[in-house]
Enzyme design. Structure first.
Site, PDB file in Angstrom:
ATOM      1  N   ASP A  71       0.861  -1.185   0.000  1.00 25.51           N
ATOM      2  CA  ASP A  71       0.000   0.000   0.000  1.00 25.51           C
ATOM      3  C   ASP A  71       0.898   1.236   0.000  1.00 25.51           C
ATOM      4  OD1 ASP A  71      -1.594   2.164   0.729  1.00 25.51           O
ATOM      5  OD2 ASP A  71      -2.768   1.018   2.182  1.00 25.51           O
ATOM      6  N   ASN A  98       2.178   6.000  -9.764  1.00 26.56           N
ATOM      7  CA  ASN A  98       0.914   6.082 -10.512  1.00 26.56           C
ATOM      8  C   ASN A  98      -0.332   5.850  -9.657  1.00 26.56           C
ATOM      9  OD1 ASN A  98      -0.882   5.604 -13.026  1.00 26.56           O
ATOM     10  ND2 ASN A  98      -0.985   3.642 -11.939  1.00 26.56           N
ATOM     11  N   TYR A 164     -10.604  14.930  -4.616  1.00 25.55           N
ATOM     12  CA  TYR A 164      -9.710  14.373  -5.635  1.00 25.55           C
ATOM     13  C   TYR A 164      -8.891  15.493  -6.295  1.00 25.55           C
ATOM     14  CZ  TYR A 164      -8.155  12.037  -9.905  1.00 25.55           C
ATOM     15  OH  TYR A 164      -7.389  11.550 -10.931  1.00 25.55           O
ATOM     16  N   LYS A 168      -4.695  16.212  -6.445  1.00 27.03           N
ATOM     17  CA  LYS A 168      -3.904  16.305  -7.677  1.00 27.03           C
ATOM     18  C   LYS A 168      -3.191  17.666  -7.788  1.00 27.03           C
ATOM     19  CE  LYS A 168      -4.611  12.092  -8.975  1.00 27.03           C
ATOM     20  NZ  LYS A 168      -3.520  11.110  -9.022  1.00 27.03           N
ATOM     21  N   THR A 199     -10.474   3.633 -18.334  1.00 28.19           N
ATOM     22  CA  THR A 199     -10.053   2.579 -17.399  1.00 28.19           C
ATOM     23  C   THR A 199     -11.220   2.368 -16.435  1.00 28.19           C
ATOM     24  OG1 THR A 199      -9.237   4.121 -15.736  1.00 28.19           O
ATOM     25  CG2 THR A 199      -7.660   3.462 -17.430  1.00 28.19           C
TER      26      THR A 199
HETATM   27  P1  NAD Z   1      -7.393   2.475 -11.895  1.00 30.78           P
HETATM   28  O1  NAD Z   1      -8.357   2.607 -10.766  1.00 30.78           O
HETATM   29  O2  NAD Z   1      -7.849   1.828 -13.169  1.00 30.78           O
HETATM   30  O3  NAD Z   1      -6.058   1.771 -11.406  1.00 30.78           O
HETATM   31  C1  NAD Z   1      -5.385   2.265 -10.266  1.00 30.78           C
HETATM   32  C2  NAD Z   1      -4.660   1.132  -9.576  1.00 30.78           C
HETATM   33  O4  NAD Z   1      -4.058   1.670  -8.380  1.00 30.78           O
HETATM   34  C3  NAD Z   1      -5.599  -0.002  -9.151  1.00 30.78           C
HETATM   35  O5  NAD Z   1      -5.115  -1.252  -9.619  1.00 30.78           O
HETATM   36  C4  NAD Z   1      -5.587   0.092  -7.635  1.00 30.78           C
HETATM   37  O6  NAD Z   1      -5.746  -1.173  -6.970  1.00 30.78           O
HETATM   38  C5  NAD Z   1      -4.211   0.701  -7.359  1.00 30.78           C
HETATM   39  N1  NAD Z   1      -4.147   1.301  -6.021  1.00 30.78           N
HETATM   40  C6  NAD Z   1      -5.129   1.977  -5.365  1.00 30.78           C
HETATM   41  N2  NAD Z   1      -4.721   2.317  -4.136  1.00 30.78           N
HETATM   42  C7  NAD Z   1      -3.449   1.841  -3.999  1.00 30.78           C
HETATM   43  C8  NAD Z   1      -2.511   1.870  -2.937  1.00 30.78           C
HETATM   44  N3  NAD Z   1      -2.808   2.449  -1.764  1.00 30.78           N
HETATM   45  N4  NAD Z   1      -1.292   1.286  -3.133  1.00 30.78           N
HETATM   46  C9  NAD Z   1      -0.993   0.683  -4.320  1.00 30.78           C
HETATM   47  N5  NAD Z   1      -1.874   0.624  -5.354  1.00 30.78           N
HETATM   48  C10 NAD Z   1      -3.086   1.189  -5.197  1.00 30.78           C
HETATM   49  O7  NAD Z   1      -6.905   3.984 -12.222  1.00 30.78           O
HETATM   50  P2  NAD Z   1      -6.227   4.570 -13.554  1.00 30.78           P
HETATM   51  O8  NAD Z   1      -7.297   5.144 -14.414  1.00 30.78           O
HETATM   52  O9  NAD Z   1      -5.293   3.578 -14.109  1.00 30.78           O
HETATM   53  O10 NAD Z   1      -5.449   5.816 -12.919  1.00 30.78           O
HETATM   54  C11 NAD Z   1      -4.068   5.764 -12.575  1.00 30.78           C
HETATM   55  C12 NAD Z   1      -3.633   7.137 -12.082  1.00 30.78           C
HETATM   56  O11 NAD Z   1      -3.942   8.117 -13.075  1.00 30.78           O
HETATM   57  C13 NAD Z   1      -4.359   7.583 -10.811  1.00 30.78           C
HETATM   58  O12 NAD Z   1      -3.450   8.267  -9.979  1.00 30.78           O
HETATM   59  C14 NAD Z   1      -5.436   8.519 -11.315  1.00 30.78           C
HETATM   60  O13 NAD Z   1      -5.790   9.497 -10.350  1.00 30.78           O
HETATM   61  C15 NAD Z   1      -4.741   9.140 -12.513  1.00 30.78           C
HETATM   62  N6  NAD Z   1      -5.694   9.658 -13.510  1.00 30.78           N
HETATM   63  C16 NAD Z   1      -6.551   8.833 -14.179  1.00 30.78           C
HETATM   64  C17 NAD Z   1      -7.440   9.376 -15.119  1.00 30.78           C
HETATM   65  C18 NAD Z   1      -8.414   8.548 -15.926  1.00 30.78           C
HETATM   66  O14 NAD Z   1      -9.250   9.123 -16.654  1.00 30.78           O
HETATM   67  N7  NAD Z   1      -8.377   7.231 -15.877  1.00 30.78           N
HETATM   68  C19 NAD Z   1      -7.451  10.770 -15.350  1.00 30.78           C
HETATM   69  C20 NAD Z   1      -6.556  11.567 -14.622  1.00 30.78           C
HETATM   70  C21 NAD Z   1      -5.670  11.002 -13.709  1.00 30.78           C
END
Ligand code: NAD
Length: 268
Positions: A71, A98, A164, A168, A199
């Site tokens: 974590d 990430n 959120y 960020k 995603t």
């Molecule tokens: P996702 O939810 O598909 O995947 C995120 C992964 O992080 C999951 O597998 C989850 O289990 C893991 N995770 C959560 N908490 C955790 C912890 N405490 N320790 C380790 N792992 C942990 O999300 P995504 O869409 O792949 O997003 C990845 C990053 O990009 C995030 O930081 C998100 O805020 C950012 N982001 C995503 C989007 C989007 O549209 N998808 C847009 C802007 C920013």
């Protein structure tokens, strides 16, 4: 990237957090195809998906891959991950912080527990990844690349996701500060600021909007396409391409930036 590479053909060693799925998984696969050995992290309940990704990489490529569950909000977990990677893969050249989570709620309904959990994962987690990776890179003395996950929500606050957005904005500030502290060690620190990337994460935003507005699943996600110049939503591949560049030698003069990758929605 480094003179002390893990084997003659490796570009170095990268950790990618939150890599069992989504953007993290896409980045891990891209860095493997770029020639990096990888350590892929996610929370313990995602161990099976991590194991599957490790075997996908090791069966199809000559790169090394290990699973490092933990974590990111926990100091001891991140320290254990960095130590294990340095010990087992021979060093650390790239940290991709990430992992991130979101809550969709108006401010009035957001609880203190939700606020604290989001800050723990998104901000403390990123801080720990930056700090412990940089410590290891400084000890090695061969520079490095650190990349975090910002968002368009870290450039412009979004309604019903205030917590959120706040996390960020914090990642963006942390990235600017870290870049200034670590530049003298040959370490660059940047972040990607994605727009709408398809995603499960975006799927949860879609679920919230569907509930609120009585839409069918996927309907809200579809409406997002017309809000950007290129007329489509992104995939993890688009984020992975930027990360591939940011961790390359060519990107040595770019640091402290949170770079928007959103198909032309926000302009800064
Ligand atoms: P996702 O939810 O598909 O995947 C995120 C992964 O992080 C999951 O597998 C989850 O289990 C893991 N995770 C959560 N908490 C955790 C912890 N405490 N320790 C380790 N792992 C942990 O999300 P995504 O869409 O792949 O997003 C990845 C990053 O990009 C995030 O930081 C998100 O805020 C950012 N982001 C995503 C989007 C989007 O549209 N998808 C847009 C802007 C920013």
């Amino acid at each position: 990237m480094s003179p002390q590479m893990s084997d003659s053909s490796s570009k170095g060693v990268a950790i990618i957090t939150g890599a069992a799925e989504g953007i993290g998984r896409g980045i891990a696969l891209r860095l493997v195809s770029d020639g990096f050995d990888v350590a892929i992290n996610d929370i313990a309940p995602k161990q099976a998906a991590l194991d599957q990704l490790v075997s996908e990489i090791t069966s199809k490529t000559s790169r090394r891959a290990i699973a490092v569950p933990g974590d990111v909000s926990k100091d001891g977990d991140v320290k254990g991950i960095v130590d294990k990677v340095v010990r087992e893969l021979g060093g650390l050249d790239v940290m991709i912080a990430n992992a991130g989570i979101a809550v969709n709620k108006p401010i009035a309904e957001t609880t203190v527990d939700e606020w604290d959990r989001l800050f723990a994962v998104n901000v403390r987690g990123t801080f720990l990844c930056y700090k412990l990776a940089a410590n290891a890179m400084i000890r090695q003395g061969r520079g490095g690349r650190i990349v975090g996950a910002c968002s368009i929500a870290g450039k412009k606050g979004i309604a019903e996701a205030a917590c959120y957005s706040s996390t960020k904005f914090a990642v963006r500030g942390l990235t600017q500060s870290a870049a200034q502290e670590y530049g003298k060690f040959g370490i660059t620190v940047n972040a990607y600021a994605p727009g709408h990337i398809e995603t499960q994460f975006l799927g949860r935003f879609d679920g919230y909007q569907a509930n609120k507005k009585g839409l069918k699943p996927g309907e809200w996600t579809e409406t997002l396409k017309s809000t950007v110049a290129v007329g489509k939503n992104g995939t993890p591949t688009e984020i992975a391409s930027l990360v591939s560049y940011l961790v390359s030698k060519d990107a040595h003069f770019i640091t402290g930036q949170s770079i928007i990758v959103d198909g032309g929605g926000l302009f800064d």
